[in-house]
Scaffold this motif. Structure first.
Motif, PDB file in Angstrom:
ATOM      1  N   ALA A 180      32.310  43.294  40.874  1.00  0.00           N
ATOM      2  CA  ALA A 180      32.542  41.858  41.041  1.00  0.00           C
ATOM      3  C   ALA A 180      33.514  41.343  39.991  1.00  0.00           C
ATOM      4  O   ALA A 180      34.431  40.560  40.290  1.00  0.00           O
ATOM      5  N   GLU A 181      33.345  41.784  38.746  1.00  0.00           N
ATOM      6  CA  GLU A 181      34.223  41.343  37.665  1.00  0.00           C
ATOM      7  C   GLU A 181      35.671  41.780  37.909  1.00  0.00           C
ATOM      8  O   GLU A 181      36.607  40.997  37.725  1.00  0.00           O
ATOM      9  N   GLU A 225      37.298  39.752  40.883  1.00  0.00           N
ATOM     10  CA  GLU A 225      37.689  38.383  40.558  1.00  0.00           C
ATOM     11  C   GLU A 225      38.881  38.352  39.603  1.00  0.00           C
ATOM     12  O   GLU A 225      39.767  37.499  39.736  1.00  0.00           O
ATOM     13  N   CYS A 252      29.016  40.871  45.816  1.00  0.00           N
ATOM     14  CA  CYS A 252      29.098  39.461  46.207  1.00  0.00           C
ATOM     15  C   CYS A 252      27.960  38.631  45.630  1.00  0.00           C
ATOM     16  O   CYS A 252      28.054  37.410  45.543  1.00  0.00           O
ATOM     17  N   THR A 254      29.404  37.613  41.772  1.00  0.00           N
ATOM     18  CA  THR A 254      30.648  36.900  41.459  1.00  0.00           C
ATOM     19  C   THR A 254      30.360  35.547  40.811  1.00  0.00           C
ATOM     20  O   THR A 254      29.394  34.870  41.169  1.00  0.00           O
ATOM     21  N   GLN A 255      31.211  35.158  39.873  1.00  0.00           N
ATOM     22  CA  GLN A 255      31.062  33.853  39.223  1.00  0.00           C
ATOM     23  C   GLN A 255      31.333  32.728  40.203  1.00  0.00           C
ATOM     24  O   GLN A 255      30.684  31.686  40.165  1.00  0.00           O
ATOM     25  N   PHE A 292      33.741  33.310  46.421  1.00  0.00           N
ATOM     26  CA  PHE A 292      34.786  34.317  46.273  1.00  0.00           C
ATOM     27  C   PHE A 292      34.831  35.304  47.437  1.00  0.00           C
ATOM     28  O   PHE A 292      35.892  35.559  48.014  1.00  0.00           O
ATOM     29  N   CYS A 293      33.693  35.858  47.779  1.00  0.00           N
ATOM     30  CA  CYS A 293      33.669  36.879  48.835  1.00  0.00           C
ATOM     31  C   CYS A 293      34.004  36.298  50.203  1.00  0.00           C
ATOM     32  O   CYS A 293      34.555  36.998  51.056  1.00  0.00           O
TER      33      CYS A 293
END
Length: 402
Positions: free
Chosen positions: A330-331, A334, A346, A349-350, A354-355
């Protein structure tokens, strides 16, 4: 592929000393002793089990794939890996797929984050080993639509672990290009409408974009796969690209230049990546739209591959599992601007959207993408042995650009 700076990051960790490998190897079925564009796969041994970590790992990476906090203190997945495994990462950033292939041939590296226009060159050249996915626990929850594909496997044997992926989208200036395009005709047959302001990706693999368009618009050519082109089909794609060149204002490989080109107005329509559109939208200078046109799209799926003669194979297997773990994948996704291969990423994610933005779990969206695959004389779609090899595409691309 020419992808010099598709990300914001630049480089990763510093050098460390070399120590011995203790990975137990055994031969796997892979074909004969010679490789090549139309030959059999070299018989390179595959790991059966893991041994003791060697204390070091030498990688070839795309910028942004091995961040150690030096570019941004908050972006660091290399240091925790070293702390957890004892494997100190030594990363070499490559600017192109060709550079990655050349570096892997030196034998100085344990692994590489290869894209599809390099992977088969490495497989058939004997530079990489088949991967025992049972030794990479996080492989089980990688998106199924990225497994056992033409660009990362041969005869059902995986030659790497999927990392991240994305589509080459059609991007356009909303105020200039109206109505919103739904076809690649905007950059091919109708490109003259925006003469001098059309942009295209600067790489021989871009020939596949023209082939994909012709597949839909000239059925008489019989194109089934944009990476499996006969001489006649390749010539047709080259002819279309030479025609397109009269309307091209800029070929790009550096994503920052693509951003600047659209924001300055020197480009209004062309091939792009979602991350480029996001950066332009965040700047707020120009309103752009993106779409995967009705003909579909080309795209990339990056794969972590282990060197055939890796000096630190245990650390490489540890890395492949670490980099595809939910939080780390995830890092990376992004920071880099791509869809993560790990389905559980997913949840980490921050940005909770995002996904969705990158269609990470959308198999239907993914099915529209024809992922970069190294062209071979032995057609990669299995249709025969009369296709054109990547080396011929390189020559044709030079002719197109002049």
């Amino acid at each position: 592929m020419i992808r010099a700076t598709k990300r914001v990051a630049r480089s990763a960790a510093a050098a460390a000393a070399v120590s011995a490998a203790l990975l137990v190897l055994a031969a796997c079925s892979g074909g004969g002793s010679t490789g090549g564009s139309a030959g059999s796969v070299p018989n390179v041994p595959m790991a059966k089990k893991l041994g003791t970590n060697e204390g070091q790992l030498n990688l070839i990476v795309w910028a942004g794939y091995a961040e150690d906090g030096s570019n941004d203190p908050k972006v660091n997945w290399v240091t925790p890996f070293a702390q957890n495994t004892g494997c100190k990462v030594n990363a070499k950033v490559a600017g192109t797929s060709d550079e990655m292939v050349q570096l892997m041939r030196t034998g100085d590296y344990d692994g590489v984050s290869a894209s599809g226009d390099a992977t088969l060159r490495l497989v058939y050249g004997g530079q990489v080993a088949p991967v025992n996915t049972k030794l990479v626990p996080n492989y089980t929850t990688i998106s199924s639509f990225l497994k056992n594909k033409a660009w990362n496997s041969v005869d059902g044997q995986m030659y790497g672990i999927p990392h991240g992926w994305g589509a080459n989208v059609l991007m356009y200036n909303k105020s200039t290009v109206t109505p919103a395009p739904d076809s690649w005709s905007a950059v091919f047959d109708d490109a003259s409408k925006y003469a001098g302001k059309v942009t295209a990706y600067d790489s021989p693999i871009y020939i596949a974009d023209a082939a994909l368009y012709l597949k839909a618009h000239d059925p008489s050519l019989g194109i089934k796969d944009p990476y499996s082109l006969t001489e006649k089909q390749l010539d047709a794609a080259v002819s279309l690209l030479k025609k397109q060149k009269t309307s091209i204002g800029e070929y790009w490989s550096d994503y920052t230049k693509s951003v600047q080109s659209f924001e300055s107005g020197s480009s209004v329509v062309g091939t792009s990546w979602q991350v480029i559109a996001n950066l332009i939208q965040s700047d707020g200078k120009v309103q752009v739209g993106t779409t995967v046109p009705k003909e579909g799209s080309t795209g990339w799926s990056d794969t972590w591959m282990i060197a055939a003669k890796a000096k630190h194979p245990n650390c490489m297997y540890q890395w492949m599992n670490w980099i595809t773990s939910p939080k780390v994948n995830a890092e990376v996704a992004e920071w880099f601007g791509e869809a993560p291969a790990q389905t559980k990423a997913c949840e980490q994610t921050q940005d909770p959207t995002f996904c969705d933005t990158y269609h990470a779990l959308d198999a239907g969206y993914a099915s529209k993408i024809h992922y970069w695959t190294t062209p071979q004389t032995k057609c990669v779609d299995g249709s025969g042995n009369d296709c054109t090899a990547y080396s011929e595409w390189v020559t044709k691309w030079q002719q197109i650009k002049g």
